[in-house]
Write a protein that holds these residues in place. Structure first.
Motif, short mmCIF file in Angstrom:
data_model
loop_
_atom_site.label_atom_id
_atom_site.label_comp_id
_atom_site.label_asym_id
_atom_site.label_seq_id
_atom_site.Cartn_x
_atom_site.Cartn_y
_atom_site.Cartn_z
N UNK A 2 0.84 -1.18 0.00
CA UNK A 2 0.00 0.00 0.00
C UNK A 2 0.88 1.24 0.00
N UNK A 3 0.68 2.16 -0.95
CA UNK A 3 1.52 3.37 -1.02
C UNK A 3 1.08 4.42 0.01
N UNK A 4 1.39 4.14 1.27
CA UNK A 4 0.89 4.98 2.36
C UNK A 4 1.37 6.43 2.25
N UNK A 5 2.64 6.65 1.98
CA UNK A 5 3.15 8.01 1.92
C UNK A 5 2.52 8.80 0.78
N UNK A 6 2.27 8.14 -0.33
CA UNK A 6 1.58 8.79 -1.45
C UNK A 6 0.16 9.14 -1.05
N UNK A 7 -0.51 8.24 -0.37
CA UNK A 7 -1.87 8.49 0.07
C UNK A 7 -1.93 9.67 1.03
N UNK A 8 -1.06 9.69 2.03
CA UNK A 8 -1.05 10.78 2.99
C UNK A 8 -0.68 12.10 2.32
N UNK A 9 0.20 12.03 1.33
CA UNK A 9 0.59 13.22 0.59
C UNK A 9 -0.58 13.84 -0.17
N UNK A 11 -3.61 13.71 1.04
CA UNK A 11 -4.62 14.04 2.03
C UNK A 11 -5.64 12.95 2.27
N UNK A 12 -5.35 11.72 1.84
CA UNK A 12 -6.29 10.61 2.05
C UNK A 12 -6.11 10.05 3.45
N UNK A 13 -7.15 9.44 3.97
CA UNK A 13 -7.08 8.81 5.27
C UNK A 13 -7.45 7.35 5.17
N UNK A 61 -28.56 15.33 0.93
CA UNK A 61 -27.81 16.33 1.68
C UNK A 61 -26.98 15.69 2.78
N UNK A 62 -27.53 14.65 3.40
CA UNK A 62 -26.78 13.94 4.43
C UNK A 62 -25.52 13.32 3.84
N UNK A 63 -25.65 12.72 2.68
CA UNK A 63 -24.49 12.12 2.03
C UNK A 63 -23.46 13.19 1.66
N UNK A 64 -23.93 14.31 1.14
CA UNK A 64 -23.00 15.40 0.78
C UNK A 64 -22.28 15.92 2.02
N UNK A 65 -23.00 16.02 3.12
CA UNK A 65 -22.37 16.47 4.37
C UNK A 65 -21.32 15.44 4.82
N UNK A 66 -21.65 14.17 4.73
CA UNK A 66 -20.69 13.12 5.08
C UNK A 66 -19.48 13.18 4.15
N UNK A 67 -19.71 13.35 2.87
CA UNK A 67 -18.61 13.39 1.90
C UNK A 67 -17.71 14.61 2.11
N UNK A 68 -18.25 15.68 2.68
CA UNK A 68 -17.44 16.88 2.91
C UNK A 68 -16.42 16.68 4.03
N UNK A 69 -16.62 15.65 4.84
CA UNK A 69 -15.73 15.32 5.95
C UNK A 69 -15.60 16.49 6.94
N UNK A 70 -16.68 17.26 7.07
CA UNK A 70 -16.66 18.40 7.99
C UNK A 70 -17.41 18.11 9.28
N UNK A 71 -17.98 16.92 9.39
CA UNK A 71 -18.78 16.61 10.57
C UNK A 71 -17.89 16.31 11.77
#
Length: 80
Positions: A2-9, A11-13, A61-71
Motif C-alpha cells: 500500500x503506497x501509504x506516503x503517497x496516500x497521505x501526501x 490528504x487521504x485517510x 444532503x446527508x451524504x453530501x455532508x458526510x462526503x465533505x468530511x466536515x462533521x
C-alpha cells in the motif's frame, strides 16, 4: 504494498473497522462489549456526539455532508 506516503501526501485517510470484526468472531467478547456499552449509555457516562440529524427525504444532503468530511460526531438519518 500500500503506497501509504503517497496516500497521505494527497490528504487521504485510512479508516478500519478491525475491532468490530474481531468482536463478531468471539461471541463472549461481543456480549461483554454490548453489555458494557448498554450500561454506559443508560447511565449517561457515554454520550454519543451527534453532528446533524437529516430527514430521510433529504438523504442526498446527508451524504453530501458526510462526503465533505466536515462533521464532528455522527450523522443520523431519521426514518420516521
Amino acid at each position: 504494498p500500500l503506497p501509504i506516503f503517497t496516500m497521505f501526501g494527497k490528504g487521504l485517510t485510512i479508516k478500519t473497522f478491525h475491532v468490530v470484526w474481531d468482536l463478531y468472531r468471539y461471541h463472549d467478547r461481543f456480549k461483554t462489549a454490548v453489555e458494557f456499552l448498554n450500561d454506559k449509555l443508560a447511565s449517561k457516562v457515554l454520550l454519543p456526539k451527534i453532528d446533524r440529524v437529516f430527514p430521510f427525504s433529504d438523504i442526498q444532503s446527508a451524504y453530501c455532508h458526510l462526503a465533505s468530511n466536515s462533521q464532528i460526531g455522527k450523522i443520523l438519518i431519521q426514518v420516521k
